[in-house]
Each structure stands twice: as structure tokens, then as C-alpha cells.
Scaffold this motif. Structure first.
Motif, PDB file in Angstrom:
ATOM      1  N   THR A  37      78.842  43.974 -53.799  1.00 35.76           N
ATOM      2  CA  THR A  37      78.127  42.966 -53.012  1.00 35.76           C
ATOM      3  C   THR A  37      77.763  41.804 -53.931  1.00 35.76           C
ATOM      4  O   THR A  37      78.644  41.066 -54.338  1.00 35.76           O
ATOM      5  CB  THR A  37      76.889  43.582 -52.335  1.00 35.76           C
ATOM      6  N   THR A  38      76.490  41.658 -54.259  1.00 34.13           N
ATOM      7  CA  THR A  38      76.062  40.540 -55.104  1.00 34.13           C
ATOM      8  C   THR A  38      76.633  40.637 -56.514  1.00 34.13           C
ATOM      9  O   THR A  38      76.723  39.634 -57.203  1.00 34.13           O
ATOM     10  CB  THR A  38      74.526  40.466 -55.176  1.00 34.13           C
ATOM     11  N   ASP A  39      77.046  41.813 -56.930  1.00 33.37           N
ATOM     12  CA  ASP A  39      77.633  41.967 -58.260  1.00 33.37           C
ATOM     13  C   ASP A  39      79.115  41.587 -58.286  1.00 33.37           C
ATOM     14  O   ASP A  39      79.778  41.759 -59.294  1.00 33.37           O
ATOM     15  CB  ASP A  39      77.404  43.374 -58.818  1.00 33.37           C
ATOM     16  N   GLY A  47      94.229  38.678 -56.501  1.00 33.66           N
ATOM     17  CA  GLY A  47      94.819  39.042 -55.223  1.00 33.66           C
ATOM     18  C   GLY A  47      94.000  40.008 -54.396  1.00 33.66           C
ATOM     19  O   GLY A  47      94.387  40.362 -53.290  1.00 33.66           O
ATOM     20  N   GLY A  48      92.865  40.460 -54.927  1.00 37.22           N
ATOM     21  CA  GLY A  48      92.025  41.404 -54.198  1.00 37.22           C
ATOM     22  C   GLY A  48      91.182  40.719 -53.133  1.00 37.22           C
ATOM     23  O   GLY A  48      91.122  39.492 -53.055  1.00 37.22           O
ATOM     24  N   ILE A  49      90.565  41.547 -52.303  1.00 41.49           N
ATOM     25  CA  ILE A  49      89.652  41.032 -51.288  1.00 41.49           C
ATOM     26  C   ILE A  49      88.305  41.709 -51.466  1.00 41.49           C
ATOM     27  O   ILE A  49      88.224  42.835 -51.960  1.00 41.49           O
ATOM     28  CB  ILE A  49      90.187  41.233 -49.844  1.00 41.49           C
ATOM     29  N   ASN A  50      87.252  41.020 -51.084  1.00 40.74           N
ATOM     30  CA  ASN A  50      85.893  41.552 -51.201  1.00 40.74           C
ATOM     31  C   ASN A  50      85.383  41.956 -49.832  1.00 40.74           C
ATOM     32  O   ASN A  50      85.213  41.119 -48.950  1.00 40.74           O
ATOM     33  CB  ASN A  50      84.984  40.497 -51.834  1.00 40.74           C
ATOM     34  N   LEU A  51      85.187  43.260 -49.648  1.00 41.26           N
ATOM     35  CA  LEU A  51      84.641  43.814 -48.414  1.00 41.26           C
ATOM     36  C   LEU A  51      83.495  44.748 -48.820  1.00 41.26           C
ATOM     37  O   LEU A  51      83.731  45.905 -49.157  1.00 41.26           O
ATOM     38  CB  LEU A  51      85.713  44.592 -47.634  1.00 41.26           C
ATOM     39  N   PHE A  56      81.118  48.365 -44.820  1.00 44.35           N
ATOM     40  CA  PHE A  56      82.512  48.784 -44.830  1.00 44.35           C
ATOM     41  C   PHE A  56      83.011  49.290 -43.480  1.00 44.35           C
ATOM     42  O   PHE A  56      84.141  48.999 -43.094  1.00 44.35           O
ATOM     43  CB  PHE A  56      82.751  49.843 -45.916  1.00 44.35           C
ATOM     44  N   TYR A  57      82.183  50.024 -42.752  1.00 46.59           N
ATOM     45  CA  TYR A  57      82.626  50.518 -41.433  1.00 46.59           C
ATOM     46  C   TYR A  57      83.054  49.357 -40.537  1.00 46.59           C
ATOM     47  O   TYR A  57      84.004  49.473 -39.768  1.00 46.59           O
ATOM     48  CB  TYR A  57      81.520  51.328 -40.750  1.00 46.59           C
ATOM     49  N   GLY A  58      82.368  48.249 -40.645  1.00 43.46           N
ATOM     50  CA  GLY A  58      82.691  47.083 -39.834  1.00 43.46           C
ATOM     51  C   GLY A  58      84.011  46.422 -40.192  1.00 43.46           C
ATOM     52  O   GLY A  58      84.540  45.625 -39.416  1.00 43.46           O
ATOM     53  N   VAL A  74      93.972  50.106 -53.184  1.00 41.63           N
ATOM     54  CA  VAL A  74      93.136  50.519 -54.306  1.00 41.63           C
ATOM     55  C   VAL A  74      91.729  49.978 -54.069  1.00 41.63           C
ATOM     56  O   VAL A  74      91.543  48.779 -53.898  1.00 41.63           O
ATOM     57  CB  VAL A  74      93.692  49.988 -55.648  1.00 41.63           C
ATOM     58  N   VAL A  75      90.762  50.882 -54.045  1.00 37.47           N
ATOM     59  CA  VAL A  75      89.375  50.528 -53.770  1.00 37.47           C
ATOM     60  C   VAL A  75      88.567  50.686 -55.051  1.00 37.47           C
ATOM     61  O   VAL A  75      88.790  51.632 -55.816  1.00 37.47           O
ATOM     62  CB  VAL A  75      88.798  51.441 -52.658  1.00 37.47           C
ATOM     63  N   HIS A  76      87.644  49.760 -55.278  1.00 36.20           N
ATOM     64  CA  HIS A  76      86.779  49.890 -56.458  1.00 36.20           C
ATOM     65  C   HIS A  76      85.457  49.181 -56.236  1.00 36.20           C
ATOM     66  O   HIS A  76      85.310  48.340 -55.345  1.00 36.20           O
ATOM     67  CB  HIS A  76      87.469  49.352 -57.720  1.00 36.20           C
ATOM     68  N   CYS A  77      84.505  49.548 -57.075  1.00 35.63           N
ATOM     69  CA  CYS A  77      83.226  48.857 -57.152  1.00 35.63           C
ATOM     70  C   CYS A  77      82.983  48.571 -58.637  1.00 35.63           C
ATOM     71  O   CYS A  77      83.939  48.404 -59.382  1.00 35.63           O
ATOM     72  CB  CYS A  77      82.106  49.682 -56.511  1.00 35.63           C
TER      73      CYS A  77
END
Length: 147
Positions: A37-39, A47-51, A56-58, A74-77
């Protein structure tokens, strides 16, 4: 009752091969979803997207409508210890549920993986490699706020 879905991890080096391959197209051959989020400020994988994980459910229908044919997601935080793995599990369950409820021949499900070490390990490994981090702000990463 089905067995719980166990997250599958991907090492940063494996993703780096995709990011650096000029024949691979982000959002077509692979998709990187950053769930911070804010981080999120200070740099992200090209090329990534920020969700954000908090919403996330939305985003599930959006992901399905726009990226269901992408073979690898590929998902990451920040560290890929909580938000990333949880979001990857939610996405995997969503795709599996849709496949079970689809009549006829369902397309192949995207493979969902979690980036081991998250963006923190990615930045540590690739901050000095051109083209590996978009919008990189070294000052933010050098401050205690990013660790």
C-alpha cells in the motif's frame, strides 16, 4: 473437503530472467502484482501492477478480465511473508473456483507464485542493475523506514 492451497515461491533470480528477457512481455508472458500500500513508493519491479492487499478481493474480477490468459502471475509485498502469500492464496483459490464452475473446456489456469523475499530482497539484489527497478528512490531505501 479439499486440501489447503500451499503457496509456491519463486526466487528473485528466476523472475529476473523473465524481466531481463526482451522476448518476454510483462502482462502477457508474466504478470507481477505488488500488493503493498503506502510502502509502494520508492521503487517497484518493471511492468508490474499495484493492487493493495487490503482491497485485493475487489481486484479479483479485474485480474480475471485482464490477465486470466497470462501463464504466470507473481505476487509480492515488502517481504512476502504475510500480504503477498495471502493475496497469492486468494488469487489461486479464485481461479480454481472459477475453473470448477466454468462449463465446457476451461482455459489453463495461470500459475500463481510468491516472490521470495519480496521487494526488499529484489532491491538488495538489483538496485544497481539498470532496468530492474522502476521509480527507484535510493534515499527511501537507505532510510530506516523501508526496513
Amino acid at each position: 473437503m479439499s486440501a489447503p492451497i500451499v503457496p509456491v515461491y519463486m526466487d528473485p533470480e528466476e523472475l529476473a530472467v523473465l524481466v531481463q528477457d526482451p522476448a518476454k512481455v510483462p502482462k502477457k508472458d508474466y504478470l507481477v502484482i505488488d500488493v503493498r500500500t503506502t510502502d509502494y513508493v520508492g521503487g517497484h519491479i518493471p511492468g508490474g501492477i499495484n493492487l493493495p492487499a487490503s482491497q485485493f478481493y475487489g481486484f479479483l474480477e479485474y485480474i480475471n478480465a485482464n490477465f486470466a490468459t497470462v501463464p504466470l502471475i507473481v505476487v509480492h509485498c515488502a517481504l512476502s511473508q504475510v500480504r503477498g502469500p495471502k493475496s497469492a492464496r486468494i488469487l489461486t483459490e479464485y481461479f480454481q473456483t472459477r475453473a470448477r464452475t466454468t462449463t465446457g473446456t476451461a482455459p489453463a489456469l495461470p500459475q500463481v507464485k510468491i516472490l521470495r523475499g519480496g521487494i526488499t530482497d529484489w532491491v538488495a539484489k538489483y538496485k544497481d542493475v539498470p532496468g530492474m527497478i522502476e521509480d527507484f528512490d535510493a534515499e527511501l531505501w537507505e532510510s530506516e523506514l523501508m526496513y
